[in-house]
Design a protein around this motif. Structure first.
Motif, PDB file in Angstrom:
ATOM      1  N   SER A 167      -6.284 -75.343   7.739  1.00 25.62           N
ATOM      2  CA  SER A 167      -4.993 -75.726   7.155  1.00 25.62           C
ATOM      3  C   SER A 167      -4.775 -77.218   7.386  1.00 25.62           C
ATOM      4  O   SER A 167      -5.462 -77.848   8.197  1.00 25.62           O
ATOM      5  CB  SER A 167      -3.864 -74.933   7.823  1.00 25.62           C
ATOM      6  OG  SER A 167      -3.705 -75.355   9.168  1.00 25.62           O
ATOM      7  N   ASP A 168      -3.804 -77.781   6.690  1.00 27.01           N
ATOM      8  CA  ASP A 168      -3.480 -79.200   6.873  1.00 27.01           C
ATOM      9  C   ASP A 168      -3.088 -79.482   8.320  1.00 27.01           C
ATOM     10  O   ASP A 168      -3.441 -80.526   8.873  1.00 27.01           O
ATOM     11  CB  ASP A 168      -2.356 -79.631   5.925  1.00 27.01           C
ATOM     12  CG  ASP A 168      -2.823 -79.728   4.478  1.00 27.01           C
ATOM     13  OD1 ASP A 168      -4.038 -79.578   4.231  1.00 27.01           O
ATOM     14  OD2 ASP A 168      -1.973 -79.957   3.595  1.00 27.01           O
ATOM     15  N   ASP A 169      -2.355 -78.552   8.930  1.00 28.70           N
ATOM     16  CA  ASP A 169      -1.940 -78.734  10.321  1.00 28.70           C
ATOM     17  C   ASP A 169      -3.140 -78.751  11.265  1.00 28.70           C
ATOM     18  O   ASP A 169      -3.184 -79.544  12.208  1.00 28.70           O
ATOM     19  CB  ASP A 169      -0.969 -77.631  10.748  1.00 28.70           C
ATOM     20  CG  ASP A 169       0.377 -77.734  10.041  1.00 28.70           C
ATOM     21  OD1 ASP A 169       0.724 -78.846   9.576  1.00 28.70           O
ATOM     22  OD2 ASP A 169       1.087 -76.712   9.959  1.00 28.70           O
ATOM     23  N   GLU A 170      -4.112 -77.879  11.018  1.00 26.67           N
ATOM     24  CA  GLU A 170      -5.305 -77.846  11.861  1.00 26.67           C
ATOM     25  C   GLU A 170      -6.120 -79.133  11.703  1.00 26.67           C
ATOM     26  O   GLU A 170      -6.613 -79.691  12.690  1.00 26.67           O
ATOM     27  CB  GLU A 170      -6.168 -76.625  11.515  1.00 26.67           C
ATOM     28  CG  GLU A 170      -5.523 -75.308  11.900  1.00 26.67           C
ATOM     29  CD  GLU A 170      -6.239 -74.100  11.326  1.00 26.67           C
ATOM     30  OE1 GLU A 170      -6.372 -73.103  12.051  1.00 26.67           O
ATOM     31  OE2 GLU A 170      -6.660 -74.158  10.146  1.00 26.67           O
ATOM     32  N   ASP A 204      -4.893 -82.007  10.801  1.00 22.46           N
ATOM     33  CA  ASP A 204      -4.066 -83.036  11.417  1.00 22.46           C
ATOM     34  C   ASP A 204      -4.277 -83.067  12.933  1.00 22.46           C
ATOM     35  O   ASP A 204      -4.397 -84.141  13.535  1.00 22.46           O
ATOM     36  CB  ASP A 204      -2.598 -82.777  11.079  1.00 22.46           C
ATOM     37  CG  ASP A 204      -1.695 -83.933  11.460  1.00 22.46           C
ATOM     38  OD1 ASP A 204      -1.902 -85.033  10.912  1.00 22.46           O
ATOM     39  OD2 ASP A 204      -0.803 -83.740  12.305  1.00 22.46           O
ATOM     40  N   GLU A 205      -4.345 -81.914  13.541  1.00 23.85           N
ATOM     41  CA  GLU A 205      -4.551 -81.813  14.992  1.00 23.85           C
ATOM     42  C   GLU A 205      -5.914 -82.400  15.388  1.00 23.85           C
ATOM     43  O   GLU A 205      -6.019 -83.151  16.357  1.00 23.85           O
ATOM     44  CB  GLU A 205      -4.461 -80.346  15.410  1.00 23.85           C
ATOM     45  CG  GLU A 205      -4.487 -80.115  16.887  1.00 23.85           C
ATOM     46  CD  GLU A 205      -4.305 -78.643  17.225  1.00 23.85           C
ATOM     47  OE1 GLU A 205      -5.041 -78.161  18.092  1.00 23.85           O
ATOM     48  OE2 GLU A 205      -3.423 -77.996  16.616  1.00 23.85           O
ATOM     49  N   ILE A 206      -6.946 -82.075  14.623  1.00 22.56           N
ATOM     50  CA  ILE A 206      -8.286 -82.606  14.890  1.00 22.56           C
ATOM     51  C   ILE A 206      -8.295 -84.121  14.734  1.00 22.56           C
ATOM     52  O   ILE A 206      -8.834 -84.844  15.577  1.00 22.56           O
ATOM     53  CB  ILE A 206      -9.325 -81.944  13.965  1.00 22.56           C
ATOM     54  CG1 ILE A 206      -9.491 -80.469  14.323  1.00 22.56           C
ATOM     55  CG2 ILE A 206     -10.672 -82.668  14.034  1.00 22.56           C
ATOM     56  CD1 ILE A 206     -10.265 -79.647  13.309  1.00 22.56           C
ATOM     57  N   ARG A 264      -5.745 -86.242  14.969  1.00 24.04           N
ATOM     58  CA  ARG A 264      -5.000 -86.876  16.054  1.00 24.04           C
ATOM     59  C   ARG A 264      -5.837 -86.929  17.335  1.00 24.04           C
ATOM     60  O   ARG A 264      -5.838 -87.935  18.047  1.00 24.04           O
ATOM     61  CB  ARG A 264      -3.678 -86.154  16.316  1.00 24.04           C
ATOM     62  CG  ARG A 264      -2.573 -86.651  15.396  1.00 24.04           C
ATOM     63  CD  ARG A 264      -1.215 -86.091  15.737  1.00 24.04           C
ATOM     64  NE  ARG A 264      -1.115 -84.783  15.091  1.00 24.04           N
ATOM     65  CZ  ARG A 264      -0.713 -83.670  15.691  1.00 24.04           C
ATOM     66  NH1 ARG A 264      -0.350 -83.672  16.938  1.00 24.04           N
ATOM     67  NH2 ARG A 264      -0.670 -82.537  15.031  1.00 24.04           N
ATOM     68  N   GLY A 265      -6.566 -85.851  17.607  1.00 23.00           N
ATOM     69  CA  GLY A 265      -7.426 -85.816  18.786  1.00 23.00           C
ATOM     70  C   GLY A 265      -8.507 -86.886  18.744  1.00 23.00           C
ATOM     71  O   GLY A 265      -8.767 -87.571  19.736  1.00 23.00           O
ATOM     72  N   ASP A 288      -6.968 -90.413  19.186  1.00 20.99           N
ATOM     73  CA  ASP A 288      -6.677 -90.669  20.601  1.00 20.99           C
ATOM     74  C   ASP A 288      -7.961 -90.924  21.386  1.00 20.99           C
ATOM     75  O   ASP A 288      -8.005 -91.805  22.243  1.00 20.99           O
ATOM     76  CB  ASP A 288      -5.920 -89.484  21.213  1.00 20.99           C
ATOM     77  CG  ASP A 288      -4.506 -89.341  20.655  1.00 20.99           C
ATOM     78  OD1 ASP A 288      -4.000 -90.305  20.038  1.00 20.99           O
ATOM     79  OD2 ASP A 288      -3.915 -88.251  20.817  1.00 20.99           O
ATOM     80  N   HIS A 335      -2.319 -91.416   9.229  1.00 21.43           N
ATOM     81  CA  HIS A 335      -2.183 -91.725  10.662  1.00 21.43           C
ATOM     82  C   HIS A 335      -2.470 -93.179  10.979  1.00 21.43           C
ATOM     83  O   HIS A 335      -1.967 -93.700  11.981  1.00 21.43           O
ATOM     84  CB  HIS A 335      -3.108 -90.828  11.493  1.00 21.43           C
ATOM     85  CG  HIS A 335      -2.600 -89.437  11.662  1.00 21.43           C
ATOM     86  ND1 HIS A 335      -1.559 -89.127  12.495  1.00 21.43           N
ATOM     87  CD2 HIS A 335      -2.981 -88.268  11.087  1.00 21.43           C
ATOM     88  CE1 HIS A 335      -1.326 -87.825  12.432  1.00 21.43           C
ATOM     89  NE2 HIS A 335      -2.163 -87.288  11.589  1.00 21.43           N
TER      90      HIS A 335
END
Length: 147
Positions: A95-98, A100-102, A104-105, A108, A145
């Motif tokens: 999903s877009d959220d998943e 996005d999480e990857i 962002r990780g 960082d 991002h």
């Protein structure tokens, strides 16, 4: 059962069921797989098969805007049905959220901070989402991002 064998089995089942459209799509995918094997001289594993299917899906998605611009709804519908059949053999899409999480990780992890770092981030993210997310969608999220 290996993915390549599953495609062949499903193609045979489609023939028996007289589902010509599905049989034709699976036959085309199988032909693409066999062509890559012939060209490389290697038998493809499931990852290789997924790469071939991904390429076929990408080709269809790229022509959709042209079909729509030309007012060819019949071709749009056909391409979308082909994509749906091929997606059955792909891993579960993120999903877009998943995604996005990857992203962002990774941002960082490598300390990316601006648009100049998009290439670095993409080179780390793509192996993590290979076959599970569309590259254009990933690039869009990375760009958001790193503005």
């Amino acid at each position: 059962m290996a993915l390549k064998e599953q495609i062949y089995k499903d193609m045979v089942d489609a023939m028996k069921a007289k589902d010509t459209f599905r049989k034709n799509i699976l036959s085309m995918v199988r032909s693409s797989i066999l062509q890559v094997e012939k060209d490389t001289g290697k038998v493809l594993d499931d990852d290789g098969v997924i790469n071939v299917i991904s390429r076929e899906i990408k080709q269809r998605k790229e022509v959709l805007p042209e079909y729509e611009k030309g007012g060819r709804q019949d071709l749009v519908d056909k391409a979308n049905r082909e994509i749906e059949i091929m997606l059955e053999y792909m891993p579960q899409q993120l999903s877009d959220d998943e995604i996005d999480e990857i992203v962002r990780g990774v941002i960082d992890e490598i300390g990316a901070s601006n648009k100049n770092d998009i290439g670095k981030v993409m080179s780390k993210v793509m192996p993590l989402v290979k076959g599970k997310a569309d590259g254009n969608k990933v690039k869009t999220i990375v760009s958001q991002h790193l503005q």
